[in-house]
Design a protein around this motif. Structure first.
Motif, PDB file in Angstrom:
ATOM      1  N   GLN A  20       0.853  -1.193   0.000  1.00 56.04           N
ATOM      2  CA  GLN A  20       0.000   0.000   0.000  1.00 56.04           C
ATOM      3  C   GLN A  20       0.885   1.237   0.000  1.00 56.04           C
ATOM      4  O   GLN A  20       1.606   1.485   0.953  1.00 56.04           O
ATOM      5  CB  GLN A  20      -0.901   0.000   1.249  1.00 56.04           C
TER       6      GLN A  20
ATOM      7  N   HIS B 253      -6.058   1.965   5.012  1.00 53.48           N
ATOM      8  CA  HIS B 253      -7.236   1.095   5.099  1.00 53.48           C
ATOM      9  C   HIS B 253      -7.963   1.433   6.394  1.00 53.48           C
ATOM     10  O   HIS B 253      -7.438   2.177   7.230  1.00 53.48           O
ATOM     11  CB  HIS B 253      -6.852  -0.399   5.054  1.00 53.48           C
TER      12      HIS B 253
ATOM     13  N   SER C 188      -8.601  -0.602   8.682  1.00 55.68           N
ATOM     14  CA  SER C 188      -8.222  -1.564   9.736  1.00 55.68           C
ATOM     15  C   SER C 188      -7.757  -0.852  11.000  1.00 55.68           C
ATOM     16  O   SER C 188      -7.760  -1.444  12.084  1.00 55.68           O
ATOM     17  CB  SER C 188      -7.107  -2.486   9.233  1.00 55.68           C
TER      18      SER C 188
ATOM     19  N   CYS D  75     -10.025 -11.196   3.120  1.00 55.58           N
ATOM     20  CA  CYS D  75     -10.514 -11.604   4.438  1.00 55.58           C
ATOM     21  C   CYS D  75      -9.582 -12.646   5.043  1.00 55.58           C
ATOM     22  O   CYS D  75      -8.615 -13.084   4.416  1.00 55.58           O
ATOM     23  CB  CYS D  75     -11.919 -12.185   4.319  1.00 55.58           C
ATOM     24  N   GLY D  76      -9.877 -13.065   6.259  1.00 59.03           N
ATOM     25  CA  GLY D  76      -9.077 -14.097   6.899  1.00 59.03           C
ATOM     26  C   GLY D  76      -9.337 -14.135   8.392  1.00 59.03           C
ATOM     27  O   GLY D  76     -10.135 -13.359   8.923  1.00 59.03           O
TER      28      GLY D  76
ATOM     29  N   PHE E 142     -12.573  -8.840   7.495  1.00 57.16           N
ATOM     30  CA  PHE E 142     -12.692  -8.721   6.034  1.00 57.16           C
ATOM     31  C   PHE E 142     -12.689  -7.242   5.666  1.00 57.16           C
ATOM     32  O   PHE E 142     -12.904  -6.381   6.523  1.00 57.16           O
ATOM     33  CB  PHE E 142     -13.975  -9.399   5.520  1.00 57.16           C
TER      34      PHE E 142
HETATM   35  N1  PHE Z   1      -7.057  -4.150   5.035  1.00 56.01           N
HETATM   36  C1  PHE Z   1      -7.081  -4.875   3.787  1.00 56.01           C
HETATM   37  C2  PHE Z   1      -6.937  -3.887   2.646  1.00 56.01           C
HETATM   38  O1  PHE Z   1      -7.176  -2.724   2.824  1.00 56.01           O
HETATM   39  C3  PHE Z   1      -8.359  -5.633   3.596  1.00 56.01           C
HETATM   40  C4  PHE Z   1      -8.524  -6.730   4.595  1.00 56.01           C
HETATM   41  C5  PHE Z   1      -9.164  -6.512   5.785  1.00 56.01           C
HETATM   42  C6  PHE Z   1      -8.008  -7.996   4.316  1.00 56.01           C
HETATM   43  C7  PHE Z   1      -9.313  -7.512   6.696  1.00 56.01           C
HETATM   44  C8  PHE Z   1      -8.144  -8.999   5.230  1.00 56.01           C
HETATM   45  C9  PHE Z   1      -8.797  -8.795   6.402  1.00 56.01           C
HETATM   46  O2  PHE Z   1      -6.571  -4.259   1.555  1.00 56.01           O
END
Ligand code: PHE
Length: 335
Positions: free
Chosen positions: A146, A162, A164, A277-278, A300
């Motif tokens: 990224q 992201h 996250s 995801c995962g 995800f």
């Molecule tokens: N954060 C990842 C992204 O922006 C997406 C993602 C989130 C992947 C959670 C896996 C689990 O690409």
């Protein structure tokens, strides 16, 4: 006689000129009154004849006044009578929601129905919440996945790449279980094209509890895409890599445009990738003070632009940010 002619030649076209006429001829200092004043200068034998002429003139002047007055009043009456209050009013133009907002709201409402709540966080973030806590320590090669905008004042601060970061912030609060979706704007230093932009929107999700499994993740996401795209949509998972999940996967949906026959959107594969995801990496749980022996979770993340493009068959991602009303107005009916 001269006055009669003057009066006949008058044009009375409004209340102001009518009042002017009244003052000039009919008021206490007007012409009619002053003519009557002349009576005393008239020889007695002519008084009767003069009086008759005057009376006739007075009546003429007064009648004229009444006629004008009435016709003016009926004119203005017509003005009001002419308005039909039962006609529909002028239309008020109604705005429309941005397609990104429409799809974001729809995504959130599906997850709300499954018991998720919505959490948001900052767009300017520190390195820890965007990277390090997510198992991406400094110099980790996956940071290059990224392209990041750093703040020039302080390289520890950046525009989040992201959403996250919101998941880390929620986990750090220490209240379990967690079941959240995080919508928001994210930034990546990418060349702007029909398929990429330097900012876009995501919805990420996180579920942490005892005994959460990959099967829960699959079923939740399957329900989600069926709600969003209809019951006929198929899904498939491909193994992938993210530093913060293990195992990791990318989820594809069957191409809705060509139904597997092959088109540009799915590049003739019949499948389109819509999210990553995962299972949350144990190290990430530990980084946030959560006991990874007791708790497991899934996460995800998806880009709203891409899903909106699929849903509304939009072929250029730049349309979302140029504010062309011809584009935006097409979503008026979707409020
Ligand atoms: N954060 C990842 C992204 O922006 C997406 C993602 C989130 C992947 C959670 C896996 C689990 O690409």
């Amino acid at each position: 006689e001269a006055y009669r002619e003057e009066i006949s030649g008058l044009e009375i076209n409004g209340p102001a000129s009518l009042e002017e006429y009244r003052l000039k001829f009919l008021s206490t200092k007007g012409i009619v009154k002053s003519l009557f004043g002349e009576m005393r200068n008239i020889p007695a034998d002519q008084k009767k004849e003069f009086g008759a002429v005057l009376n006739a003139f007075k009546q003429f002047a007064e009648e004229k006044y009444e006629n004008w007055k009435q016709s003016l009043e009926s004119q203005s009456d017509q003005g009001t009578v002419g308005v039909d209050y039962t006609l529909p009013g002028d239309p008020l133009p109604v705005g429309s929601r941005h397609p990104i907002s429409l799809v974001r709201n729809e995504i959130l409402s599906i997850f709300r129905r499954l018991g998720f709540s919505v959490a948001e966080g900052p767009e300017i973030e520190d390195d820890w919440h965007n990277f390090s806590a997510l198992n991406l320590p400094e110099n980790h090669p996956a940071r290059d996945m990224q392209d990041t905008f750093y703040l020039s004042q302080n390289p520890d601060w950046l525009l989040r790449t992201h959403t996250s970061n919101v998941q880390i912030r929620e986990m750090e609060k220490g209240k379990l279980p967690i079941r959240i979706v995080n919508p928001g704007r994210v930034y990546r230093n990418e060349t702007i094209s029909a398929r990429a932009h330097c900012f876009f929107h995501q919805v990420e999700g996180l579920y942490i509890d005892e005994q959460v499994s990959f099967a829960d993740l699959k079923q939740t996401l399957y329900f989600f895409v069926q709600e969003l795209f209809g019951k006929d949509v198929k899904i498939r998972f491909r193994p992938s890599y993210f530093p913060f999940t293990e195992p990791s996967a990318e989820m594809d949906i069957s191409c809705l445009l060509c139904n597997g026959k092959g088109c540009n959107v799915c590049k003739h594969t019949g499948w389109v990738e819509i999210l990553g995801c995962g299972m949350v990496h144990p190290q990430v749980l530990e980084n946030c003070g959560i006991d990874s022996n007791k708790y497991t979770g899934y996460a995800f993340g998806m880009g709203i632009e891409r899903i909106t493009m699929l849903k509304y068959q939009i072929n250029d991602l730049r349309l979302f940010s140029v504010n062309d009303v011809r584009f935006l107005q097409q979503f008026t009916a979707s409020i």
